[in-house]
Design an enzyme around this catalytic site. Structure first.
Site, PDB file in Angstrom:
ATOM      1  CG  ASP A  40       0.180   5.811 -11.509  1.00  0.00           C
ATOM      2  OD1 ASP A  40      -0.027   6.956 -12.039  1.00  0.00           O
ATOM      3  OD2 ASP A  40       0.330   6.012 -10.265  1.00  0.00           O
ATOM      4  CG  ASP A  41      -2.380   0.062 -13.272  1.00  0.00           C
ATOM      5  OD1 ASP A  41      -1.189   0.403 -12.523  1.00  0.00           O
ATOM      6  OD2 ASP A  41      -3.545  -0.435 -12.897  1.00  0.00           O
ATOM      7  CE1 TYR A  43       5.110   7.586 -18.813  1.00  0.00           C
ATOM      8  CE2 TYR A  43       6.002   6.412 -16.939  1.00  0.00           C
ATOM      9  CZ  TYR A  43       6.288   7.441 -18.047  1.00  0.00           C
ATOM     10  OH  TYR A  43       7.431   7.818 -18.054  1.00  0.00           O
ATOM     11  CG  LEU A  88      12.629   2.202  -5.833  1.00  0.00           C
ATOM     12  CD1 LEU A  88      11.555   2.172  -5.315  1.00  0.00           C
ATOM     13  CD2 LEU A  88      13.975   1.300  -5.346  1.00  0.00           C
ATOM     14  CD  GLU A 118      11.417   1.122   3.002  1.00  0.00           C
ATOM     15  OE1 GLU A 118      11.735   0.727   4.032  1.00  0.00           O
ATOM     16  OE2 GLU A 118      11.500   1.979   2.310  1.00  0.00           O
ATOM     17  CE  LYS A 120       7.535   2.730  -6.452  1.00  0.00           C
ATOM     18  NZ  LYS A 120       6.795   4.045  -6.553  1.00  0.00           N
ATOM     19  NE  ARG A 141      12.668  10.941  -8.950  1.00  0.00           N
ATOM     20  CZ  ARG A 141      12.173   9.891  -9.132  1.00  0.00           C
ATOM     21  NH1 ARG A 141      12.227   8.834  -8.633  1.00  0.00           N
ATOM     22  NH2 ARG A 141      10.920   9.840 -10.082  1.00  0.00           N
ATOM     23  CB  CYS A 408     -39.174  14.415  -5.903  1.00  0.00           C
ATOM     24  SG  CYS A 408     -38.804  12.695  -5.581  1.00  0.00           S
ATOM     25  CB  CYS A 411     -43.287  11.467  -5.589  1.00  0.00           C
ATOM     26  SG  CYS A 411     -42.729  12.831  -4.730  1.00  0.00           S
TER      27      CYS A 411
HETATM   28  S1  IVH Z   1      14.007   3.919  -2.120  1.00  0.00           S
HETATM   29  C1  IVH Z   1      17.892   4.384  -3.747  1.00  0.00           C
HETATM   30  N1  IVH Z   1      11.579   3.481  -0.783  1.00  0.00           N
HETATM   31  O1  IVH Z   1       9.499   5.356  -5.499  1.00  0.00           O
HETATM   32  C2  IVH Z   1      16.358   4.126  -3.571  1.00  0.00           C
HETATM   33  N2  IVH Z   1      11.481   4.965  -2.779  1.00  0.00           N
HETATM   34  O2  IVH Z   1       9.352   4.649  -8.076  1.00  0.00           O
HETATM   35  C3  IVH Z   1      15.562   4.962  -4.206  1.00  0.00           C
HETATM   36  N3  IVH Z   1       9.265   5.695  -3.314  1.00  0.00           N
HETATM   37  O3  IVH Z   1      12.081   7.454  -6.420  1.00  0.00           O
HETATM   38  C4  IVH Z   1      14.142   4.991  -3.562  1.00  0.00           C
HETATM   39  N4  IVH Z   1       8.287   4.676  -1.466  1.00  0.00           N
HETATM   40  O4  IVH Z   1      10.058   8.198  -4.924  1.00  0.00           O
HETATM   41  C5  IVH Z   1      12.239   4.071  -1.928  1.00  0.00           C
HETATM   42  N5  IVH Z   1       9.850   3.282   0.645  1.00  0.00           N
HETATM   43  C6  IVH Z   1      10.576   3.645  -0.425  1.00  0.00           C
HETATM   44  C7  IVH Z   1       9.580   4.477  -1.319  1.00  0.00           C
HETATM   45  C8  IVH Z   1      10.076   5.075  -2.721  1.00  0.00           C
HETATM   46  C9  IVH Z   1       8.119   5.443  -2.349  1.00  0.00           C
HETATM   47  C10 IVH Z   1       9.309   6.425  -4.296  1.00  0.00           C
HETATM   48  C11 IVH Z   1      10.450   7.146  -4.659  1.00  0.00           C
HETATM   49  C12 IVH Z   1      11.245   6.413  -5.791  1.00  0.00           C
HETATM   50  C13 IVH Z   1       9.957   6.188  -6.322  1.00  0.00           C
HETATM   51  C14 IVH Z   1      10.396   5.042  -7.510  1.00  0.00           C
END
Ligand code: IVH
Length: 710
Positions: A40-41, A43, A88, A118, A120, A141, A408, A411
């Site tokens: 992920d990093d 990318y 996001l 919150e 992610k 999605r 082993c 031994c």
């Molecule tokens: S909000 C309109 N809240 O992260 C707002 N997304 O990298 C859109 N995701 O597409 C998303 N935890 O799949 C939101 N607490 C959270 C999330 C979250 C994971 C994911 C989601 C989003 C992706 C973006």
């Protein structure tokens, strides 16, 4: 930031095109089944480098560039979304988050009324459509505009109710993931059905959502974080409403969404959630910060890819892809033969990972690993990194099967393969020499003269199999050994005789029971007072000792049961019986009293004086280096040769010591390897104790075996 690599900005149009192609294919693989050779990093860094190039060369932007596209433009589907499912924007540090928040407030031309912070969730975004409160359709999605129908998967998703608490026409949006427990269960099921295991939970969630007609059912979890068709005054009110309707939300987790009034509070909650990461039963890859009030969200509006009122503070990935170079087989002190993965070094959250545990041979088979494989490696917090799975589709044909030992490795005797954990048939005997040296060590029985080759001679001559046998050694036996004259024989016998009177804590420690170093041995001895009482203790009684939880209690009981023959011999030979353990209180009085009592009874000075008194007084970190301030310098050799300085320091901390990089008056121990320079000079000047890598490895004993042995 730690663990985050920076990809170089492409230097030419050709390099830019290659970068775009790499990102496009990685995104396609990621959104198809999560199996991508780019972590992920990497990318994220690549996409940032592409964006930087595009900023400088706006005329050259390629149509398939991932910049500004949901899912990097990768995912497709044929069910149109009612309202686009956005992604996001990312920030990677507290400063970037502060800049983003300031930008949002400028746009609003007023302060944000309140924030919501919150987790992610590291899974896949889905939209769940309800008609009259009944779940009608589940959609991925996709590219944000249209997604795939995955309604077939809905029934296995915890937290996604078939029916809501009210008969609403509404669309819930949120993340579907596999918790760690669900991931482990899924891989058990898959391997039982002859399928390759999932490389990581995210990959598993993606694969499971898409799969139809499987012979087994993999359970998933849904957490809602949004909705279309619910009209709440703000995000936290919406989350509460979602939970009321029966949907799962992160509110039930330790990382629950929190409404924050100020940016300082936001930053603090971000830190808190980050710190909780290792303990959460599911993966998170960041923290999401949202303007809470619906009015603020509306005013801020949305870009084509992401809302302007929310941002993701990304955390470094804990899963990385690297190559499995080799598998080593180490024999622990109890004879357990543990495989350990040797990896192409990879940076995870700022720590270079070179070795990872493979648990046991069955684990290797279950994961279908081969030497040369690209593998997913996971490291979180203090846990020993583990290899999760190979990327089977990346194989080139040059991979080799992993050879399991037939005898082993230490031994050469047979291996007991009847349990998942393989063991040398000699058990502890396999390592009789190491066990005896450990038992005779300065912090245990303190028998001088058994550190070097003497223990080997004794075991090879068949005079001793375990520590208890030391106490029946005769002068005649010793005199038959090479380089043993009258004087050294008498000296060794006298040292052994003195050891018979060592206090219980040291005798217990000498047994090398797993999970019990010096400090724990002292606590156990002080709590029970006699070896008989320790042996009689059940799980509950042991768990009364500070630092012993249920698991450790069971382990100690199992170990003691295995050690029964040795314990019986020790009792019969009056070892650890003469001195009742003094009742220990924390404090100078108790310390002085204990030291004096032990000293006079033992009559040797061993375990008394400074050591004994300090032992009784201090409540200190556990481990062979407890209370020590340790500096390492020069090149390590022997068993430590492969360890980086960082790994050495980790080892020191795990052994209860404090690792430091420079020698000062507070330093108590310098581990000096080859070509040690000025630090050695300074330590000598200050009178700091200096030892070599081999002695240091010996000092760590048990712990080093555990760490290196996985
Ligand atoms: S909000 C309109 N809240 O992260 C707002 N997304 O990298 C859109 N995701 O597409 C998303 N935890 O799949 C939101 N607490 C959270 C999330 C979250 C994971 C994911 C989601 C989003 C992706 C973006």
């Amino acid at each position: 930031m730690t663990g985050m690599k920076d990809a170089a900005v492409p230097a030419s149009p050709a390099a830019y095109a290659t970068a775009v192609a790499t990102a496009v294919s990685a995104a396609a693989a990621y959104y198809a089944d999560g199996a991508t050779p780019l972590g992920d990093d990497e990318y994220d860094a690549l996409v940032r480098a592409i964006a930087a190039y595009e900023l400088a060369h706006p005329d050259e932007v390629l149509p398939d560039s991932p910049s500004g596209k949901v899912a990097g433009g990768a995912a497709v589907g044929d069910v149109p979304h009612s309202v686009p499912m956005l992604s996001l924007e990312n920030v990677f540090s507290a400063e970037e988050l502060a800049d983003w928040a300031a930008g949002l407030e400028r746009r609003l031309a007023r302060p944000v009324a309140a924030w919501c912070v919150e987790p992610k969730l590291d899974g896949l975004a889905v939209a769940a459509r309800y008609r009259s409160g009944r779940l009608a359709r589940l959609i991925t999605r996709g590219d944000g505009v249209a997604g795939e129908d995955i309604s077939h998967a809905a029934e296995a998703i915890l937290g996604l109710p078939q029916e809501l608490g009210e008969p609403l026409d509404v669309e819930l949006r949120g993340e579907v993931l596999l918790t760690q427990e669900q991931f482990d269960r899924a891989n058990e099921l898959r391997t039982a059905h002859g399928a390759t295991p999932f490389a990581n939970p995210r990959n598993g969630a993606a694969g499971t959502l898409r799969a139809k007609d499987r012979a087994y059912r993999v359970e998933l979890t849904f957490f809602a974080y949004g909705a279309v068709g619910l009209d709440e005054s703000g995000h936290s009110a919406l989350l509460a409403r979602l939970a009321d309707l029966g949907a799962g939300t992160a509110a039930v987790t330790a990382a629950a969404p929190r409404r924050c009034a100020t940016l300082d509070e936001v930053q603090q909650r971000v830190e808190e959630i980050t710190a909780l990461r290792a303990e959460l039963p599911f993966g998170i890859d960041g923290v999401v910060i949202k303007a809470d009030a619906a009015a603020d969200q509306e005013l801020a509006g949305e870009g084509s890819r992401a809302p302007r009122w929310a941002v993701a503070r990304k955390l470094p990935a804990r899963h990385k892809v690297t190559r499995l170079l080799d598998v080593e087989w180490n024999v622990g002190r109890t004879g357990v033969i543990a495989p350990r993965a040797v990896l192409d070094p990879v940076l995870i959250e700022g720590v270079t990972v070179t070795y990872a545990t493979l648990h046991n041979p069955a684990d290797i088979t279950r994961r279908g690993l081969m030497i040369g494989d690209q593998v997913f490696v996971y490291r979180a917090g203090d846990v020993i990194p583990r290899v999760e799975a190979p990327l089977v589709e990346q194989r080139t044909g040059a991979e080799r099967p992993i050879a399991f030992p037939e005898a082993c490795p230490r031994c050469g005797d047979a291996i007991d393969t009847s349990q998942q954990r393989w063991r040398c048939v000699r058990g502890r005997g396999c390592q009789a020499v190491a066990s005896i040296r450990y038992a005779a060590g300065r912090d245990q029985l303190d028998i001088e003269g058994l550190g070097g080759s003497r223990a080997v001679q004794l075991v090879e001559a068949g005079f001793v199999d375990d520590v208890a046998d030391l106490f029946t050694l005769t002068k005649e036996q010793l005199l038959t050994l090479e380089r043993m004259g009258e004087t050294s024989t008498d000296k060794l016998l006298a040292a052994i005789e003195a050891a018979r009177l060592q206090p219980l804590a040291r005798v217990f420690c000498a047994l090398g029971v797993r999970g019990t170093g010096r400090t724990m041995s002292r606590r156990i001895a002080a709590h029970f007072g006699s070896m008989a009482a320790i042996r009689a203790a059940d799980q509950d009684a042991l768990a009364e000792v500070d630092g012993i939880g249920a698991d450790k209690a069971v382990m100690i009981i199992t170990e003691l049961a295995e050690l029964a023959p040795v314990l019986e011999k020790l009792a019969a030979r009056d070892v650890g019986q003469a001195v009742r353990e003094p009742v220990r209180r924390v404090g100078a009085d108790a310390g002085a009293g204990a030291g004096a009592a032990v000293g006079s009874a033992a009559g040797t000075g061993a375990g008394t004086g400074a050591d004994g008194v300090a032992d009784a007084e201090r409540v200190e970190a556990e481990g062979p280096l407890a209370g020590q301030a340790v500096v390492v310098t020069g090149a390590m050799t022997g068993r430590l040769a492969a360890l980086s300085r960082n790994e050495m320091n980790e080892l020191i901390e795990r052994a209860g010591g404090k690792a430091s990089s420079s020698v000062s008056s507070r330093t108590t121990l310098l581990v000096a390897g080859a070509k040690a320079g000025s630090k050695l000079g300074k330590a000598e000047q200050l009178g700091v104790r200096v030892i070599g890598p081999e002695e240091f490895a010996e000092l760590l004993g048990d712990l080093l075996g555990d760490l290196l042995g996985g």
